[in-house]
Motif scaffolding. Structure first.
Motif, PDB file in Angstrom:
ATOM      1  N   GLY A  20      22.529 101.936  23.707  1.00  0.00           N
ATOM      2  CA  GLY A  20      23.005 100.399  23.439  1.00  0.00           C
ATOM      3  C   GLY A  20      22.923  99.923  21.870  1.00  0.00           C
ATOM      4  O   GLY A  20      22.373 100.762  21.248  1.00  0.00           O
ATOM      5  N   HIS A  48      25.369  94.526  22.825  1.00  0.00           N
ATOM      6  CA  HIS A  48      25.607  95.681  24.140  1.00  0.00           C
ATOM      7  C   HIS A  48      24.122  96.543  24.182  1.00  0.00           C
ATOM      8  O   HIS A  48      24.151  97.617  24.452  1.00  0.00           O
ATOM      9  N   GLU A  98      20.930  97.665  26.119  1.00  0.00           N
ATOM     10  CA  GLU A  98      20.711  98.163  27.622  1.00  0.00           C
ATOM     11  C   GLU A  98      19.645  97.167  28.216  1.00  0.00           C
ATOM     12  O   GLU A  98      19.265  96.310  27.704  1.00  0.00           O
ATOM     13  N   GLY A 135      24.578 100.241  27.477  1.00  0.00           N
ATOM     14  CA  GLY A 135      25.871  99.231  27.271  1.00  0.00           C
ATOM     15  C   GLY A 135      26.741  99.503  26.171  1.00  0.00           C
ATOM     16  O   GLY A 135      27.759  98.835  25.883  1.00  0.00           O
ATOM     17  N   ARG A 158      30.688  99.772  27.039  1.00  0.00           N
ATOM     18  CA  ARG A 158      31.131  98.238  27.051  1.00  0.00           C
ATOM     19  C   ARG A 158      31.169  97.523  25.772  1.00  0.00           C
ATOM     20  O   ARG A 158      32.030  96.708  25.458  1.00  0.00           O
ATOM     21  N   TYR A 212      31.372 103.521  33.805  1.00  0.00           N
ATOM     22  CA  TYR A 212      30.603 102.448  34.704  1.00  0.00           C
ATOM     23  C   TYR A 212      31.002 102.545  35.919  1.00  0.00           C
ATOM     24  O   TYR A 212      30.268 101.912  36.877  1.00  0.00           O
ATOM     25  N   TYR A 262      27.250  95.571  34.459  1.00  0.00           N
ATOM     26  CA  TYR A 262      26.783  95.167  33.045  1.00  0.00           C
ATOM     27  C   TYR A 262      27.864  94.584  32.380  1.00  0.00           C
ATOM     28  O   TYR A 262      28.900  94.981  32.415  1.00  0.00           O
ATOM     29  N   ALA A 312      28.467  93.143  28.038  1.00  0.00           N
ATOM     30  CA  ALA A 312      28.309  92.896  26.659  1.00  0.00           C
ATOM     31  C   ALA A 312      28.261  91.450  26.613  1.00  0.00           C
ATOM     32  O   ALA A 312      28.906  90.723  27.310  1.00  0.00           O
ATOM     33  N   ARG A 371      16.984  92.055  28.818  1.00  0.00           N
ATOM     34  CA  ARG A 371      17.229  93.231  27.814  1.00  0.00           C
ATOM     35  C   ARG A 371      16.052  93.124  26.760  1.00  0.00           C
ATOM     36  O   ARG A 371      15.446  92.087  26.513  1.00  0.00           O
TER      37      ARG A 371
END
Length: 581
Positions: A80, A98, A100, A134, A137, A227, A263, A265, A455
């Motif tokens: 991410g 973004h 993780e 992430g 995304r 995803y 998930y 962002a 996060r």
């Protein structure tokens, strides 16, 4: 494939001609778009996209995807990151978080065993260390909101590199050698990055058709290709049943398909502060980089550093960093879980209070966090977290920066955390999974303990600096918690000491993170600068190591640009401009 398949295939084939070999250089000046990364192939990928009509956002994603191939131990779609974007037409900045995220099964005791914290090194190489990635995304949000091109267009250069391969250089070999023990734990990783259990020799050509396959699925299906469906199932299986080598037991994780599918962002307002007539635009929480750099600069702003002897000015830089890190360690975490006192920490009045606690001629050693809450303009009575030790944070990430001819700018730092992340290569897809869960504090009470959907706090600090409302320069770096000090020191070098960016970036780095010792690079201790700082009582870390691998772009008043990468660190970087001077 979709109806775009013929155009996609033609683009991939055309890139075999479009990307010629070029001499690698760390500094380039000219006009049009510019890019600086740590990888020659990544910089060329960005330049290809710019030359095809893409903007800085498109080019940044292309460079990042290529870095996932050539620098897979630092970054990739298994991790991410944080992207700061300046949109020239709107004259505004946005950020894309973004980072993780912890799986829904996560509890604060994730890394506790028998009432004690797990060993940090042992926790890394496990399925339990993997956060929900992430990166894909984040790329989607960047392209769909601010870019011009599709996934199939911007991923084409990286697919080419993954299929054709690249040569192992000294840095890649060294990183493989230093991580042999971790890579040996996983069958898929041994097969891809080791030979007979040992690091691949320099000059070996690595091809990664599985990663090309992963990128191809994303190019065709977008975020759904990552995803949901087969790739998502492969990721969750790798986390929950790590592909361990024969006879090896690895702690599993608990990630579900729903964790991946859910998930998101985040588009966040940037951290904004000022310093000597410049506007500093940084990354907000859960990155601690923007807040900590701004606080340190606020503390330093009262001193005329340029007029001071160099040792005195560097002493003040170190002490301001020490104070800012004390606050960072105590207060900052995911803003969706913790009401951190960001306004107080960014207050110029609070900086005045902290500055009064700093000696101009003596190193302080470890200091306590301050109390920013009275500067919050908050009538509530919030909890004041207790000071905590600095949690271990791996220094292995990458940063890139891109601008285009229209004035759009991207500063982008992304990661899989430790060198090689968790060490787990996803079977059939060729990319490494992160170990970002180890960026949480293992024990509480503390704002940064693990929790479901949280996060972990980061130190990544992609930064864009404006002067008179226009971009002046960008700066960012990998390096774990040393990211903050690298960006801070480079800003001071450039603005206060008047160094051209290449000198500011290449100068020896000192990293003080509220510790009894300051980290340095090899060859610094015992030299003239170190001896001058010895007189202030500064102590040096026992193991000097390379700090960071920064990249920058400077925007000149005549409309030209200078892209700057490392001259020596991390085997040197690659800076390119569209129309070289």
């Amino acid at each position: 494939m979709s109806n775009n398949a013929p155009r996609y295939l033609a683009l991939v084939l055309s890139l075999l001609i479009v990307l010629p070999a070029a001499a690698k250089t760390p500094v380039a000046t000219g006009r049009g778009g510019a890019v600086a990364t740590i990888s020659e192939q990544a910089s060329q990928s960005a330049m290809t996209i710019l030359n095809q009509g893409g903007n800085a956002i498109d080019a940044a994603v292309a460079a990042a995807a290529t870095l996932g191939v050539t620098d897979p131990f630092s970054c990739g779609i298994g991790g991410g990151g944080f992207m700061v974007i300046y949109l020239a037409k709107d004259k505004r900045a946005v950020t894309i978080d973004h980072r993780e995220m912890a799986p829904a099964s996560t509890t604060p005791s994730l890394f506790m065993e028998n009432g004690k914290e797990m060993d940090y090194t042992g926790a890394i190489a496990s399925g339990a260390a993997v956060g929900v990635p992430g990166t894909v995304r984040g790329w989607h949000e960047a392209l769909s909101r601010y870019g011009r091109m599709s996934f199939s267009q911007v991923l084409a250069p990286a697919i080419r590199v993954a299929k054709q391969g690249f040569k192992v250089n000294e840095t890649f070999h060294r990183l493989s050698r230093e991580n042999e023990r971790k890579f040996q734990l996983f069958a898929t990783t041994r097969k891809l990055y080791l030979k007979d259990g040992k690091a691949l020799p320099v000059g070996t050509v690595i091809r990664n058709p599985d990663m090309a396959r992963a990128y191809g699925e994303i190019a065709t299906r977008g975020t759904k290709g990552f995803y949901t469906g087969p790739m998502a199932r492969a990721i969750t299986q790798a986390v929950n049943q790590p592909p361990a080598a024969a006879g090896v037991k690895v702690r599993p994780g608990n990630m579900t398909m729903a964790d991946l599918a859910n998930y998101e962002a985040r588009i966040r307002a940037p951290i904004r502060s000022t310093y000597r007539g410049h506007d500093i635009i940084g990354m907000p929480l859960p990155s601690s980089g923007g807040v900590t750099i701004a606080e340190a600069l606020n503390i330093l702003e009262a001193y005329d550093l340029q007029s001071l002897p160099r040792a005195n000015a560097e002493h003040l830089y170190l002490e301001a960093s020490r104070l800012a890190f004390a606050d960072r360690n105590a207060y900052l975490a995911d803003p969706e879980f913790v009401d951190a006192p960001v306004a107080g920490l960014l207050s110029k009045e609070y900086a005045t209070k902290r500055r009064a606690q700093m000696s101009t001629n003596r190193a302080a050693g470890k200091v306590a966090p301050g109390d920013p809450y009275p500067f919050q303009n908050d009538a509530s009575v919030p909890l004041r977290p207790q000071a905590a030790r600095l949690q271990a944070e791996s220094a292995h990430t990458t940063h890139l920066t891109v601008s285009d001819k229209e004035g759009n700018v991207v500063a982008y730092t992304f990661t899989i955390e430790d060198w090689g992340g968790s060490g787990i290569v996803v079977p059939g897809y060729g990319f490494l999974l992160n170990n970002e869960m180890t960026d949480f504090d293992f024990a509480g009470p503390h704002p940064n303990v693990p929790e479901a959907a949280k996060r972990p706090r980061s130190s990544m600090a992609p930064t864009i600096v404006l002067k008179d409302g226009k971009p002046a320069f960008t700066i960012g770096s990998p390096g774990g918690a040393t990211i903050i000090t690298t960006v801070l020191q480079t800003i001071v070098n450039h603005i206060d000491f008047g160094m051209p960016m290449e000198r500011a970036l290449h100068a020896p780095r000192l990293s003080q993170r509220n510790d009894a010792v300051t980290d340095t690079e090899a060859g610094y201790v015992g030299g003239a600068h170190a001896k001058n700082l010895d007189k202030f009582g500064h102590k040096w870390g026992a193991k000097p190591e390379e700090i960071g691998a920064a990249n920058a772009i400077v925007f000149h008043s005549d409309g030209s640009v200078t892209a700057v990468s490392e001259a020596a660190r991390h085997s040197g970087g690659s800076a390119l401009v569209q129309r070289p001077r």
